[in-house]
Design an enzyme around this catalytic site. Structure first.
Site, PDB file in Angstrom:
ATOM      1  CG  ASP A 188      -2.111  -1.059   1.233  1.00  0.00           C
ATOM      2  OD1 ASP A 188      -2.105  -1.959   0.165  1.00  0.00           O
ATOM      3  OD2 ASP A 188      -3.058  -0.236   2.085  1.00  0.00           O
ATOM      4  CG  HIS A 197       2.433  -8.859   0.923  1.00  0.00           C
ATOM      5  ND1 HIS A 197       2.003  -9.543   1.571  1.00  0.00           N
ATOM      6  CD2 HIS A 197       1.887  -8.005   2.005  1.00  0.00           C
ATOM      7  CE1 HIS A 197       1.111  -9.478   2.655  1.00  0.00           C
ATOM      8  NE2 HIS A 197       2.098  -7.970   2.765  1.00  0.00           N
ATOM      9  CB  SER A 231      10.978   3.913   4.267  1.00  0.00           C
ATOM     10  OG  SER A 231      12.347   4.189   3.911  1.00  0.00           O
TER      11      SER A 231
END
Length: 286
Positions: free
Chosen positions: A92, A149, A253
């Site tokens: 995200d 992921h 980050s």
């Protein structure tokens, strides 16, 4: 750039970046009961975090701020794109930049670029397969889900911890601090895939107290000035499936993804500033 923005940038050069970051890391790991819950509630309100997405919605569930910040999502909330020819977005966040690695250089922002070789820890051999390939840089803001992921199935070959600075990686800093992603502390993960080599680079930043991977746990801290490298033989093979968790940030980050030439075409919806959701279409195999 406004005077306030100039002061924000100048201040980062003066900050004791590592000391501040490690101090915040200790506070974020502390089990402080009602104080921790209060801090979490303040953070949720400040950044507009949608706790209805979290596996555990009640802020009081989390014993430490880190537990909250690395919270899991509800099962099935981010479905992984099923088509075998389509790669899945790893995080995200929001697209910072994406495009072609031209003459070994990666665009950071308008007027700024950096070399793939520097990003990968200074190893020309590791950078060579990405010459003329594709890159995508995705920024994770404080409100985002902070687990990373896999875009596609890959077998881990090398992990490198590159010490460095800890500038902020927000859009303002990316636009004004030269070589930002190749000067900040980072963890480089190189995978063998059906497309060829793929690099996922997890970039640290101010108050990013820890970067972890699924196979090694905490990679940083500790701090130091020496590059550390781990090579994984066939006997140590770690293969992760598309959509499988590969790492996380404790206090957010940026992720930089590198692909070899003629291997992918990014989704039409992706451009600088575009919102990303883990598991949604990232790119199509060529």
């Amino acid at each position: 750039m406004t005077l306030l923005d100039s002061l924000k940038i100048a201040g980062q050069y003066c900050l004791p970046q590592h000391l501040l970051t490690r101090l915040v890391g200790k506070l974020a790991a502390a089990e402080a009961g009602l104080v921790t819950t209060w801090l979490i509630r303040q953070f949720i309100a400040r950044f507009g975090i949608d706790m209805s997405e979290a596996r555990f919605e009640d802020p009081a569930h989390y014993r430490t701020f880190n537990d909250f910040f690395t919270r899991e999502l509800k099962a099935g909330l981010r479905p992984i794109v099923e088509e075998s020819q389509v790669l899945a977005l790893p995080v995200d966040g929001a697209v910072s930049q994406l495009g072609t690695i031209h003459e070994g250089r990666i665009v950071q922002a308008k007027g700024h670029d950096f070399s793939a070789r520097e990003l990968l820890g200074g190893d020309s051999t590791l950078a060579a397969p990405f010459q003329g390939g594709q890159f995508a840089t995705i920024y994770l803001s404080p409100k985002d889900y902070h687990r990373i992921h896999m875009p596609l199935e890959g077998t881990l070959e090398t992990m490198i911890h590159v010490p460095g600075d800890l500038f902020s990686v927000n859009p303002l800093t990316a636009s004004h601090v030269p070589n930002l992603f190749a000067r900040n502390e980072r963890v480089v993960c190189l995978f063998r895939t059906e497309l060829g080599p793929m690099a996922l680079v997890l970039v640290g930043a101010t108050i990013v107290a820890s970067i972890e991977t699924a196979w090694a746990g905490t990679v940083t801290p500790p701090v130091g000035k020496q590059i550390r490298r781990w090579d994984y033989s066939a006997e140590q093979a770690i293969t992760l499936q598309k959509g499988q968790e590969m790492g996380l940030f404790k206090l957010g980050s940026t992720v930089v993804c590198l692909f070899p030439p003629d291997s992918i075409t990014f989704a039409d919806t992706l451009q600088p500033g575009a919102e990303t959701r883990m598991g949604a279409p990232f790119a199509t195999r060529r």
